[in-house]
Design an enzyme around this catalytic site. Structure first.
Site: not given
Ligand SMILES: CCCCCCC/C=C/C(=O)SCCNC(=O)CCNC(=O)[C@H](O)C(C)(C)COP(=O)(O)OP(=O)(O)OC[C@H]1O[C@@H](n2cnc3c(N)ncnc32)[C@H](O)[C@@H]1OP(=O)(O)O
Ligand SMILES: Cc1cc2nc3c(=O)[nH]c(=O)nc-3n(C[C@H](O)[C@H](O)[C@H](O)COP(=O)(O)OP(=O)(O)OC[C@H]3O[C@@H](n4cnc5c(N)ncnc54)[C@H](O)[C@@H]3O)c2cc1C
Length: 649
Positions: A177, A416
């Site tokens: 964003g 998130e």
């Molecule tokens: C009003 C609100 C406005 C909001 C505005 C919008 C702004 C948006 C911003 C964004 O979207 S920022 C980007 C957000 N992206 C994500 O959230 C990415 C999600 N993916 C992940 O977090 C990781 O990839 C995953 C799903 C955790 C997978 O990672 P990985 O493959 O390395 O994990 P695993 O092999 O499954 O192991 C997981 C391991 O790690 C621990 N863990 C994972 N995340 C966290 C965390 N955030 N904090 C602490 N620990 C974490 C998890 O507990 C596992 O631990 P163990 O089981 O191995 O002990």
């Molecule tokens: C409005 C908006 C604002 C955003 N702002 C930010 C920002 O400020 N900063 C930033 O860094 N990002 C931002 N994002 C990105 C956002 O964090 C990602 O889109 C989000 O983390 C999902 O990742 P992806 O898009 O790669 O989806 P994918 O992970 O590719 O998901 C696609 C499909 O695959 C499935 N999938 C993926 N992995 C697995 C798994 N391990 N097991 C089962 N199913 C799985 C999902 O469930 C989903 O159905 C924003 C997104 C939006 C929509």
């Protein structure tokens, strides 16, 4: 004021002001919130009446004007970005402003992961808005799988610099964003390479645009990713870095060091900022659903349609089906309000432990926050749509106010942390605790006791009015799901499948298990919160009815689970359904008063259907006249229409 709403308010059996203060925390909190809102709503820049008649560029420009007004207000009133007051102002604007990520992610990442020296350097610049940053983690090719991110930060020992590079098109940062046109800095998530070895994701501060003329710096290709469902005020952007050099000091090193690499105690500490937003999203889910419920309930109280008894056209809120749609939304909004309070308490507790160097609780916090973020956003997104549909044709108009909530809130199922992924992350923690029940935290303490095939000693509708029996029902449902899934996982691995393949093979059951656990937690926390709160008996009677509705409605919605668990039988499900109808009748008299207690200003709702005075039809007509098509009696495109009318088939 429309007479029906007046009559509805006169019928209320409790004091609305008492519930307003209870939901705000105290009378002082209410006063402070209303004072902050007045500063915003009295400012014409925060107008929204022509919101759907302007272009994306005008919407973005308005977003910057609002940002300027909000920043000036904060400066005048000495409101800090990390304060509760700012959080209140932020939710009151209910616009995702272009500088939003600067406040909720850029600054917190530096504060949470910077060394003391780095914080001294960067925080004053960021808090004083000398620089504007975003959180650039997601790439075109990866959002969920952080270990798969491709952006590289290679340490050049000779120059004591990092070379930050996007090696492929899929490594372009995509979605952050404010990245497109607003921000001149970013915290970039990149794979750290030093001495030829990769050390995983770390955070780097990178300048993107000149502070003089805002032009992209050399090696920086940057822009807006184009229109989306919502977030129209936000320039979610793309970023490609071509071997951009940054000083060694720009890697956030509170927990890791680059030179002679020292790893963080827990590599996931770098993910802390995401966790903090997930925690906020639980309370935000409550606010969004409460706002949508307010619109739908007020409209349903003034909308008269067809007949129950000949000759009487009642408000549609008198239809039991309308109550069955809407009252559970009110109950869910309040349930999530208390869940959000719980999440913030836990978060603050863990944060203080982390700042004291104890990182063990971050896994528990992640496990709980990931699950509740997914559960509350999924449920509230669906709930807003139920409220919209309950308003018929006018619910489909932008004048209803629903679209603004819906289009922005839809993103919460993805940003998130995509919800399925978040559920599975929470489940990973849940099943670890199931396998090691002694390590289970308070929220999973029921895992410490083996599942007894208890019979639910419910014989009458009154028995489903007992918090303890309802909490036990949800506990047994969750336990039943978890234990059968655990057995499935064990069988799969027993017959030779490796743990990861087994996890994937059982992932649908795992999803059901974690959702059942989240539902149990929400019910239990809701009822325990009410038990701990002081309130008058008239209010307690109302709050009890609403809480009982939330639980009984949840049993009815997932009746198969409760039957499958063997804990309930068909007769008892029917008792639950009878209880629901009784509760709908009991709540009906207070429905408008309850949503009044959510205390939304009309300028927040921006709804012709949900305004406090209930004056729906005049507001709809006034709004329609704003349509650009109505600027002239005959539209300029009539020339085409004339040809159509005059053409010979
Ligand atoms: C009003 C609100 C406005 C909001 C505005 C919008 C702004 C948006 C911003 C964004 O979207 S920022 C980007 C957000 N992206 C994500 O959230 C990415 C999600 N993916 C992940 O977090 C990781 O990839 C995953 C799903 C955790 C997978 O990672 P990985 O493959 O390395 O994990 P695993 O092999 O499954 O192991 C997981 C391991 O790690 C621990 N863990 C994972 N995340 C966290 C965390 N955030 N904090 C602490 N620990 C974490 C998890 O507990 C596992 O631990 P163990 O089981 O191995 O002990
Ligand atoms: C409005 C908006 C604002 C955003 N702002 C930010 C920002 O400020 N900063 C930033 O860094 N990002 C931002 N994002 C990105 C956002 O964090 C990602 O889109 C989000 O983390 C999902 O990742 P992806 O898009 O790669 O989806 P994918 O992970 O590719 O998901 C696609 C499909 O695959 C499935 N999938 C993926 N992995 C697995 C798994 N391990 N097991 C089962 N199913 C799985 C999902 O469930 C989903 O159905 C924003 C997104 C939006 C929509």
């Amino acid at each position: 004021m429309d007479a029906p709403l007046l009559k509805e308010r006169e019928r209320a059996t409790f004091n609305v002001t008492e519930l307003i203060h209870l939901l705000n925390g105290s009378e002082e909190e209410t006063k402070r919130r209303k004072e902050l809102e007045s500063w915003l709503y009295n400012n014409p820049v925060f107008r929204q009446d022509d919101r759907y008649q302007i272009s994306r560029e005008e919407v973005y420009e308005r977003g910057l004007q609002k940002t300027r007004e909000l920043v000036n207000l904060c400066r005048r009133k000495n409101i800090k970005f990390d304060s509760l007051d700012f959080a209140r102002l932020n939710i009151s604007t209910l616009e995702e402003l272009p500088f939003f990520l600067h406040v909720i992610m850029f600054i917190p990442t530096i504060r949470g992961q910077g060394t003391e020296e780095q914080k001294r350097k960067w925080l004053p610049l960021a808090e004083d808005l000398k620089i504007l940053g975003t959180y650039a983690q997601t790439e075109l090719g990866h959002g969920t799988f952080l270990r798969g991110l491709e952006t590289k930060a290679t340490y050049d020992v000779s120059s004591r610099e990092f070379i930050v590079n996007s090696p492929t098109i899929t490594s372009m940062k995509w979605w952050p964003g404010g990245l497109g046109k607003t921000c001149n800095y970013a915290v970039i998530a990149a794979q750290l390479y030093t001495k030829g070895k990769c050390y995983g994701i770390h955070m780097f501060i990178v300048q993107l645009r000149s502070l003089e003329d805002h032009k992209p710096l050399p090696g920086v290709t940057i822009g807006d990713i184009g229109n989306k469902y919502g977030f129209h005020t936000v320039d979610n952007g793309f970023l490609r870095l071509d071997n951009v050099r940054i000083p060694y000091e720009n890697m956030l090193m509170r927990y890791a060091k680059a030179c002679d690499y020292i790893p963080p105690v827990n590599p996931k500490i770098n993910y802390g900022t995401m966790t903090s937003i997930r925690v906020d999203l639980v309370k935000d889910a409550s606010v969004i659903l409460a706002a949508a419920s307010t619109i739908a309930i007020r409209y349903s109280a003034v909308r008269h349609q067809t007949e129950i008894r000949p000759g009487e056209e009642p408000p549609v809120l008198d239809y039991i089906t309308q109550q069955f749609k809407l009252f559970p939304q009110i109950a869910t909004a309040i349930a999530f309000h208390f869940a959000g309070d719980y999440m913030h308490r836990i978060y603050d507790k863990v944060q203080s432990e982390i700042f004291d160097g104890h990182l063990s609780a971050i896994t528990e916090l992640h496990g709980i926050s990931a699950g509740l973020k997914a559960f509350t956003t999924d449920t509230s997104i669906a709930g807003v749509e139920i409220c919209r549909r309950a308003c018929g044709g006018h619910g489909y108009s932008n004048a209803s106010g629903f679209q603004r909530f819906y289009e922005n809130w839809l993103g919460s199922a993805t940003y998130e942390g995509e919800n399925t992924v978040m559920y599975l992350q929470a489940a990973r923690y849940l099943f670890k605790c199931y396998d090691n029940p002694k390590e289970a935290p308070e929220t999973m303490s029921y895992l410490r006791y083996p599942q007894n095939k208890m019979e639910w000693n419910v014989k009458s509708a009154d028995d489903v009015s007992n918090y303890a029996t309802l909490i036990t029902a949800f506990e047994q449902r969750a336990l039943s799901k978890i234990s059968s899934t655990a057995k499935k996982l064990k069988n799969l691995t027993h017959y030779g499948m490796n743990r990861n393949d087994a996890w994937n093979a059982a992932s649908v059951d795992i999803l059901h298990s974690i959702k059942a656990h989240c539902h149990y937690f929400i019910v239990k926390n809701y009822m325990q919160s009410l038990n701990h709160l002081k309130m008058s008996s008239p209010l307690r009677q109302v709050m009890t009815a609403v809480a009982l509705l939330y639980a009984n409605y949840g049993i009815d919605e997932h009746a198969g689970d409760f039957l499958e668990s063997g804990f309930m039988n068909g007769k008892q499900i029917n008792l639950v359904r009878a209880k629901i109808l009784q509760l709908l009748k009991e709540i009906r008299v207070n429905a408008v008063a309850i949503v009044d207690s959510f205390d939304f200003d009309d300028r927040f709702l921006r709804s012709a259907l949900g305004a406090y005075d209930g004056n729906v039809y005049n507001r709809l007509f006034k709004w329609a006249k704003l349509s650009p098509l109505n600027k002239t009696e005959v539209h300029s495109s009539y020339k085409y229409l004339r040809r159509i009318l005059q053409s010979k088939l």
